[in-house]
Motif scaffolding. Structure first.
Motif, short mmCIF file in Angstrom:
data_model
loop_
_atom_site.label_atom_id
_atom_site.label_comp_id
_atom_site.label_asym_id
_atom_site.label_seq_id
_atom_site.Cartn_x
_atom_site.Cartn_y
_atom_site.Cartn_z
N THR A 153 -19.85 -41.90 -12.32
CA THR A 153 -21.03 -42.48 -12.17
C THR A 153 -22.15 -41.85 -13.09
N VAL A 154 -23.12 -42.61 -13.36
CA VAL A 154 -24.24 -41.80 -14.01
C VAL A 154 -25.37 -41.37 -13.43
N GLY A 155 -25.89 -40.26 -13.58
CA GLY A 155 -26.94 -39.39 -12.84
C GLY A 155 -27.87 -38.83 -13.94
N VAL A 156 -28.69 -38.39 -13.53
CA VAL A 156 -29.84 -37.82 -14.37
C VAL A 156 -30.09 -36.34 -14.02
N VAL A 157 -30.26 -35.52 -15.03
CA VAL A 157 -30.55 -34.03 -14.58
C VAL A 157 -31.79 -33.89 -14.08
N ASN A 158 -32.15 -33.37 -13.07
CA ASN A 158 -33.53 -33.28 -12.60
C ASN A 158 -34.12 -31.92 -12.51
N LYS A 159 -33.04 -30.79 -12.36
CA LYS A 159 -33.53 -29.87 -12.47
C LYS A 159 -32.30 -28.91 -13.13
N LEU A 160 -32.91 -27.58 -13.88
CA LEU A 160 -31.92 -26.71 -14.41
C LEU A 160 -31.56 -25.55 -13.43
N GLY A 161 -30.31 -25.38 -13.23
CA GLY A 161 -29.99 -24.31 -12.31
C GLY A 161 -29.82 -25.00 -10.96
N THR A 162 -29.43 -24.07 -9.93
CA THR A 162 -28.93 -24.70 -8.63
C THR A 162 -29.03 -23.53 -7.63
N THR A 163 -29.49 -23.71 -6.53
CA THR A 163 -29.78 -22.73 -5.50
C THR A 163 -28.44 -22.89 -4.42
N TYR A 164 -27.43 -23.80 -4.94
CA TYR A 164 -26.27 -23.93 -3.82
C TYR A 164 -25.19 -22.75 -4.26
N ARG A 165 -24.49 -22.22 -3.42
CA ARG A 165 -23.57 -21.21 -3.64
C ARG A 165 -22.13 -21.48 -3.15
N GLY A 166 -21.89 -22.68 -2.94
CA GLY A 166 -20.43 -22.95 -2.75
C GLY A 166 -19.94 -23.55 -4.06
N PRO A 167 -18.72 -24.17 -3.99
CA PRO A 167 -17.88 -24.66 -5.40
C PRO A 167 -18.76 -25.75 -5.74
N LEU A 168 -18.79 -25.96 -7.18
CA LEU A 168 -19.54 -27.18 -7.79
C LEU A 168 -18.84 -27.89 -8.55
N SER A 169 -18.61 -29.17 -8.72
CA SER A 169 -17.95 -30.16 -9.44
C SER A 169 -18.44 -30.04 -10.84
N ASP A 170 -17.73 -30.19 -11.93
CA ASP A 170 -17.96 -30.27 -13.11
C ASP A 170 -18.52 -31.72 -13.53
N ILE A 171 -19.49 -31.75 -14.39
CA ILE A 171 -19.88 -32.83 -14.97
C ILE A 171 -18.93 -33.38 -15.87
N VAL A 172 -18.68 -34.68 -15.87
CA VAL A 172 -17.64 -35.06 -16.77
C VAL A 172 -17.91 -35.14 -18.39
N GLY A 173 -19.38 -35.64 -18.37
CA GLY A 173 -19.77 -35.42 -19.91
C GLY A 173 -21.17 -36.20 -19.80
N ARG A 174 -21.59 -36.22 -21.07
CA ARG A 174 -22.87 -36.91 -21.21
C ARG A 174 -22.79 -38.51 -21.13
#
Length: 125
Positions: free
Chosen positions: A96-117
């Motif tokens: 699904t398409v999303g838009v980057v709204n912040k650089l960095g994250t405060t979440y400390r759990g496992p992160l999913s990978d962005i599929v691509g641009r």
């Protein structure tokens, strides 16, 4: 009753702890993150990480993701997010398409990978 943010700030700047002076509160100014307008928003106890395990960390729709690759993302970039249970129900199978709204994250759990641009829309957005 929990103290208000204004009271916590006042106690912090006075070097007092709201529970009676056992430990001084950390200065709230150390926990601020600049926004795109140049103002600062307090995030008590949250440290923003811009890189996680060598990958760029970003927030899309309030959720943390990581991006592998040499071309860093910027705020406003359209990206393809991996399918999950909710996105499959709302948008059908596939990324699904999303838009980057912040650089960095405060979440400390496992992160999913962005599929691509995401591909360009062809319009002026």
């Amino acid at each position: 009753m929990a103290p208000s943010l204004a009271l916590l700030r006042a106690l912090c700047h006075a070097g007092q702890h709201p529970a009676g002076g056992r430990k001084p509160l950390r200065d709230l100014r150390r926990h601020t993150v600049g926004t795109t307008e140049g103002t600062a928003t307090p995030e008590i106890g949250a440290q923003r990480a811009y890189e996680v395990n060598g990958c760029q960390a970003v927030e899309v729709g309030g959720y943390g993701f990581r991006r592998r690759g040499n071309d860093p993302l910027e705020v406003g970039d359209r990206v393809l997010l991996p399918e999950n249970y909710v996105s499959r129900l709302k948008n059908g199978p596939g990324p699904t398409v999303g838009v980057v709204n912040k650089l960095g994250t405060t979440y400390r759990g496992p992160l999913s990978d962005i599929v691509g641009r995401a591909p360009a829309t062809g319009g002026d957005d």
